[in-house]
Design an enzyme around this catalytic site. Sequence first.
Site, short mmCIF file in Angstrom:
data_model
loop_
_atom_site.label_atom_id
_atom_site.label_comp_id
_atom_site.label_asym_id
_atom_site.label_seq_id
_atom_site.Cartn_x
_atom_site.Cartn_y
_atom_site.Cartn_z
N GLN A 161 -35.87 10.16 -8.28
CA GLN A 161 -34.88 8.43 -9.09
C GLN A 161 -35.94 6.93 -9.01
OE1 GLN A 161 -33.49 8.73 -12.41
NE2 GLN A 161 -32.84 10.97 -12.02
N HIS A 202 -41.52 14.53 -14.88
CA HIS A 202 -40.72 14.26 -15.71
C HIS A 202 -39.55 12.95 -16.40
CE1 HIS A 202 -36.50 15.90 -15.25
NE2 HIS A 202 -36.77 16.50 -15.33
N THR A 206 -51.18 29.79 -10.37
CA THR A 206 -52.52 29.21 -10.57
C THR A 206 -51.42 27.34 -11.41
OG1 THR A 206 -53.07 31.27 -11.92
CG2 THR A 206 -53.79 28.82 -12.63
N CYS A 244 -26.32 17.82 -15.51
CA CYS A 244 -26.78 19.81 -14.42
C CYS A 244 -25.27 19.53 -14.95
CB CYS A 244 -27.42 19.77 -13.57
SG CYS A 244 -28.79 18.08 -13.54
N ASN A 284 -29.39 9.28 -9.02
CA ASN A 284 -29.26 9.24 -10.46
C ASN A 284 -28.58 9.58 -11.00
OD1 ASN A 284 -28.98 11.72 -8.82
ND2 ASN A 284 -28.39 12.71 -10.52
N SER A 324 -40.91 14.17 -9.80
CA SER A 324 -40.66 15.05 -10.65
C SER A 324 -41.17 13.98 -11.59
CB SER A 324 -39.47 15.38 -11.04
OG SER A 324 -39.43 15.74 -12.16
N GLY A 340 -39.06 18.33 -9.00
CA GLY A 340 -37.94 18.03 -7.96
C GLY A 340 -37.84 18.82 -7.41
C1 LIG Z 1 -33.67 15.11 -11.64
C2 LIG Z 1 -33.72 14.90 -10.21
C3 LIG Z 1 -34.48 16.66 -9.22
C4 LIG Z 1 -34.97 17.78 -9.85
O1 LIG Z 1 -36.03 16.86 -10.40
P1 LIG Z 1 -36.33 18.74 -11.62
O2 LIG Z 1 -38.13 18.35 -11.54
O3 LIG Z 1 -35.75 18.29 -12.79
O4 LIG Z 1 -35.81 19.40 -11.18
C5 LIG Z 1 -34.40 16.23 -8.55
N1 LIG Z 1 -33.32 15.17 -7.60
C6 LIG Z 1 -33.33 13.94 -8.09
C7 LIG Z 1 -32.33 12.51 -7.51
C8 LIG Z 1 -33.28 14.14 -9.50
O5 LIG Z 1 -32.33 13.03 -10.68
#
Ligand SMILES: *Cc1c(COP(=O)(O)O)cnc(C)c1O
Length: 397
Positions: free
Chosen positions: A179, A201, A237, A324, A151, A199, A70
């Site tokens: 999110q 994860h 890659t 963070c 988030n 993202s 993300g």
């Molecule tokens: C987690 C998050 C990100 C960052 O994503 P990553 O894949 O961890 O770099 C950016 N924006 C929001 C709203 C998030 O919750």
Amino acid sequence: MHIYADNAATTKMSRTAIEAMLPYMDKIYGNPSSLYTIGQEAKEALESARERIAVCLGCTPREITFTSGGSEADNQALLSAAAIGARKGKKHIISTAFEHHAILHTLKKLEKQGFEVELLDVHKNGLVTPEQVANAIREDTCLVTIMYANNEIGTVQPIAEIGAVCREKGVLFHTDAVQAAGHLPIDVVAQNIDMLSLSAHKFHGPKGCGVLYARRGIALTNVIEGGAQERGKRAGTENVPAIMGMAAALEESCDNMDSDNFRLAALRDRLIEGLDQIPYSELNGDREHRLPTNVNFCFEGIEGESLLLLLDDKGISASSGSACTSGSLDPSHVLLAIGRPHEVAHGSLRLTIGPDCDQEQIDYIIRSVEEVVTYLRNMSPFWRDLVTGKRPHVFAK
Ligand SMILES: *Cc1c(COP(=O)(O)O)cnc(C)c1O
């Protein structure tokens, strides 16, 4: 009992996602740029993942760029839109005060390069309105970037309406949908979205893998220079196993979205009602327009960090502010943006539930938070001042 209630920080990978990845770490490990068979098999898988993700977003495969997550997608979206704007002499950017740091810190960088950044105020309920955006757009506005779902406090913005305002005025619209992806419906055409970040994860896929969607015709600026991968717009890659896991996780989340959300929203509401019984506490963010998984409260007379550590002792993984920022003593910029005073912004708790959650877990969380809040308040000189009236309460009850 272990309860993971920090799904906004990251999620557990789904079985489906793990299994989708395995063949690409084991048998089909070729480099997609290689011409021999196992390279070309990896390339085919990569392109099929791109198509499947495009279907989930309602765009074409060519509009998908794979990134490391993300943060990179957010960086590339903003730097690209800024470069397009600069070529036309447009250097005004509109965003909000409660974006993720991947957005806010990139905007700071653009400010140093001569862009003018205007951060819209967020209402007390954690929402911005399309009217605010319409009023802020100027002749020289090159980009509006507003997150789909926050988030920390989980509030969901009226993205389609904001997109319509931008489209009408001919301004590029980017949304950080990290999110939202896999949790809320996304249709980039119907929602008038020009650029979008997600993202893996955050929806039960692997870490270190994401997508930048950019509508056809929007020229991307490279953040990473090197080889010709991703049509020359993102070198390196491709992380084929992670991309396969991401595609499987996104499809699975989208397939289950309606039934999951129905069940989770009921659990969320039970949790909100339970925590609301704790005196001098208040929910952060709008009650209605919020993610079905997000509960965020402020408690008077509490230190968020202590609350977290004691909840951890009871087997509950939760968060205060965003992952963070923990480790820093500053209160969350999101809670300050919705007008929470410093002293209560420090006493916040974010619980973000996941698909494994059930009523028994919710009731255990409510009991545990009640116990820990009472325990911490009994030890707090700050709380004593509130009780004896030396210091005024922030909340009415
Ligand atoms: C987690 C998050 C990100 C960052 O994503 P990553 O894949 O961890 O770099 C950016 N924006 C929001 C709203 C998030 O919750």
